[in-house]
Design an enzyme around this catalytic site. Structure first.
Site, PDB file in Angstrom:
ATOM      1  N   THR A 231      -6.476  69.696  47.527  1.00 18.61           N
ATOM      2  CA  THR A 231      -6.553  70.673  46.676  1.00 18.61           C
ATOM      3  C   THR A 231      -6.992  71.802  47.613  1.00 18.61           C
ATOM      4  O   THR A 231      -6.716  72.937  47.427  1.00 18.61           O
ATOM      5  CB  THR A 231      -7.387  70.322  45.410  1.00 18.61           C
ATOM      6  OG1 THR A 231      -6.630  69.366  44.678  1.00 18.61           O
ATOM      7  CG2 THR A 231      -7.492  71.459  44.573  1.00 18.61           C
ATOM      8  N   GLY A 234      -4.422  73.410  49.421  1.00 23.30           N
ATOM      9  CA  GLY A 234      -3.391  73.758  48.287  1.00 23.30           C
ATOM     10  C   GLY A 234      -3.627  75.306  48.075  1.00 23.30           C
ATOM     11  O   GLY A 234      -3.063  76.197  47.714  1.00 23.30           O
ATOM     12  N   GLU A 252       1.368  69.755  45.849  1.00 26.95           N
ATOM     13  CA  GLU A 252       1.282  68.383  45.464  1.00 26.95           C
ATOM     14  C   GLU A 252       0.052  67.962  45.984  1.00 26.95           C
ATOM     15  O   GLU A 252      -0.424  67.620  47.212  1.00 26.95           O
ATOM     16  CB  GLU A 252       2.353  67.465  46.034  1.00 26.95           C
ATOM     17  CG  GLU A 252       3.818  67.838  45.647  1.00 26.95           C
ATOM     18  CD  GLU A 252       4.393  67.480  44.281  1.00 26.95           C
ATOM     19  OE1 GLU A 252       3.422  66.760  43.473  1.00 26.95           O
ATOM     20  OE2 GLU A 252       5.382  68.128  43.853  1.00 26.95           O
ATOM     21  N   CYS A 287      -3.026  59.461  46.687  1.00 29.52           N
ATOM     22  CA  CYS A 287      -3.347  60.163  45.639  1.00 29.52           C
ATOM     23  C   CYS A 287      -3.517  59.977  44.445  1.00 29.52           C
ATOM     24  O   CYS A 287      -4.307  60.601  43.572  1.00 29.52           O
ATOM     25  CB  CYS A 287      -2.339  61.704  45.856  1.00 29.52           C
ATOM     26  SG  CYS A 287      -0.591  61.037  45.548  1.00 29.52           S
TER      27      CYS A 287
END
Ligand code: NAD
Length: 485
Positions: A231, A234, A252, A287
């Site tokens: 994250t 991301g 993702e 994940c």
């Protein structure tokens, strides 16, 4: 086995423009496997230019779908034919058990490519329901140059989830594999060329995130970027897009998936075995691992004992041994991160029921015992943050409302599962859980036919299934006027 760490750009093997390399190290025993090109902005520029030329001249994008299908089917066949080599590279590079590299990673990668190959000449465009004076065609066009940045936990599968739909739709791709596991991506690009994919259509630039990755995500001539990773990274992808050409970003990201066990579920041993198996698979580096196991207080003692009893079969061992269930973590940094989280769990008052220590230190590799914590609070660090290692936390709840509240009290929303023998409860809770996928009374089912992705800070994209074409195609409307006679 030959290890060639050079980039694949425009159909050719090339050293990095800087001439620099970095060592890729095996977490099995710390040995250096080989030198890999340290790709940078110049290499990304070359790869994107090659991809753009290949796209614009139509050598791939303009081929009929049936032709793209045949080439990609051949690519999938070549992946299967290279099964032993690819599995060995994957295991040596990132430490997963060879049995799963052989039985999961290679076949799933081939199936993904083959599935999109099969799909591409069966997807129809649309005609809008307009009046008789006009015809409005809604067609899908490839976006152009797709960047793909992937992590190290399933290096081939994550690459295939981007490559399958992007290539089938006619795009050109520049892939940046993780610096921790670059070898199979490079080999995949060679196999694609052998299968007849034209040069320049699939390029691979290995290197570090803040170098090759950043250059790719900031590139002004990349139209869409499929990212799988943390994250934290991301978030950067969205910034890169904003700072450059507003390229589409499909993230993702991480997860902290809840596995909710109600007392009305009769087969507690199966639930416990599934929780342990799903958590410790791939050394906990998944994940979607069920890292928060929520258990009703009336069955929690029995459940914890049953999960702990599973741990010995996941004791870390040599990944190259065909009997090994759990192998090595990807590198020393990841091992230190995981051990740090285990220490945080103990410091914050969770009860370590089994595991908690480094293992097999004498090998020079990166091994951690399968670890189970009981009496975890949902606000503890180990319940909030993604550990990405073999650490399972049991959180106790009193009733259904509290279970749903705890499950949804997370920054993440990738997957969840509910275990109950009540049909009503199964549907009620499945609807209430905020996650991209909810499992009922199982956790293992997965298939290329269904979308995979999360909500909240687990991301926004969906890999797999026909829905993945949405990411790598643009909808175009073409209006035609029809004159009256
Ligand atoms: P990461 O974010 O550190 O790295 C992922 C990729 O991004 C690597 O290729 C890396 O080199 C690159 N990168 C890192 N920093 C960058 C930067 N500043 N600019 C551009 N690129 C950069 O993640 P990781 O540790 O490799 O992978 C683990 C993470 O991936 C976990 O959070 C896991 O949950 C997530 N993951 C998600 C899914 C999913 O489908 N949702 C699947 C697998 C893994």
């Amino acid at each position: 086995m030959r290890i060639d760490g050079r980039c694949v750009i425009d159909g050719q093997r090339r050293a990095a423009a800087s001439g620099e390399t970095f060592d890729t190290v095996s977490p099995i025993d710390g040995r250096v496997l080989g030198a890999v090109a340290r790709g940078g902005a110049a290499d990304v520029d070359s790869a994107v230019a090659g991809a753009r030329t290949a796209f614009d001249d139509g050598r791939w994008a303009h081929q009929p779908p049936a032709v793209r299908k045949r080439v990609l089917q051949s690519f999938a066949e070549k992946i299967l034919a290279a099964r032993d080599e690819l599995a060995l590279l994957e295991t040596l590079d990132m430490g997963k058990p060879i049995r799963y590299a052989l039985s999961v990673d290679v076949p799933s990668t081939a199936r993904c490519i083959a599935w999109y190959a099969e799909a591409v000449d069966k997807v129809y465009d649309e005609i809008a329901p307009t009046g008789r004076h006009a015809l409005a065609l809604i067609t899908r066009e490839p976006v152009g140059v797709v960047g793909a940045i992937v992590p190290w936990n399933y290096p081939m599968i994550m690459a295939a989830w981007k490559l399958g739909p992007a290539l089938a739709a006619g795009n050109s791709v520049v892939l940046k594999p993780s610096e921790k596991s670059p070898l199979t991506a490079l080999r995949l690009a060679e196999l694609a060329l052998d299968a007849g994919l034209p040069p320049g259509v699939f390029n691979v630039v290995p290197g570090f995130g803040h170098e090759a990755g950043e250059a790719l995500a900031l590139h002004m001539d990349v139209d869409a970027l499929g990212f799988t990773g943390s994250t934290r990274t991301g978030r950067r992808m969205l910034e890169y897009s904003g700072r450059s050409n507003l390229k589409r970003i499909y993230n993702e990201l991480g997860g902290k998936s809840a596995f909710v066990v109600f007392p009305d579920f009769a087969d507690l041993p199966r639930a416990a075995a599934t929780a342990a198996g799903s958590m410790f698979f791939n050394q906990g580096e998944s994940c979607n691992a069920p890292s928060r196991v929520l258990v009703h207080e009336s069955i929690a003692d029995d459940f914890v004992a049953a999960v702990a009893a599973q741990a010995p079969q996941y004791a870390p061992a040599d990944p190259l041994d065909a009997a090994t269930e759990m192998g090595a973590l990807v590198d020393t940094a990841q091992m230190a991160t995981v051990l740090g989280y285990i220490q945080a769990g103990m410091d914050e008052g969770a009860r370590c029921v089994t595991g908690g220590r480094q293992a097999l230190a004498e090998t020079g590799g990166c091994y951690v015992e399968p670890t189970v914590f009981d009496c975890v609070g949902n606000d503890m660090t180990i319940a909030r943050e993604e550990i990405f290692g073999p650490v399972l936390s049991v959180i106790r709840f009193r009733d259904e409302a509290e279970a749903v509240l705890l499950a949804n009290t997370s920054a993440y929303g990738l997957q969840a599962s509910v275990w109950t023998d009540s049909l009503n409860r199964a549907h009620r809770v499945a609807r209430a859980l905020r996650a991209g996928t909810v499992h009922v009374n199982q956790y293992d089912e997965d298939d290329i036919t269904v979308p995979f992705g999360g909500v909240k800070q687990s991301g926004n994209g969906r890999d797999k299934s026909l829905h993945a074409f949405d990411k790598y195609t643009e909808l175009k409307t073409t209006w035609l006027r029809i004159e009256s006679a």
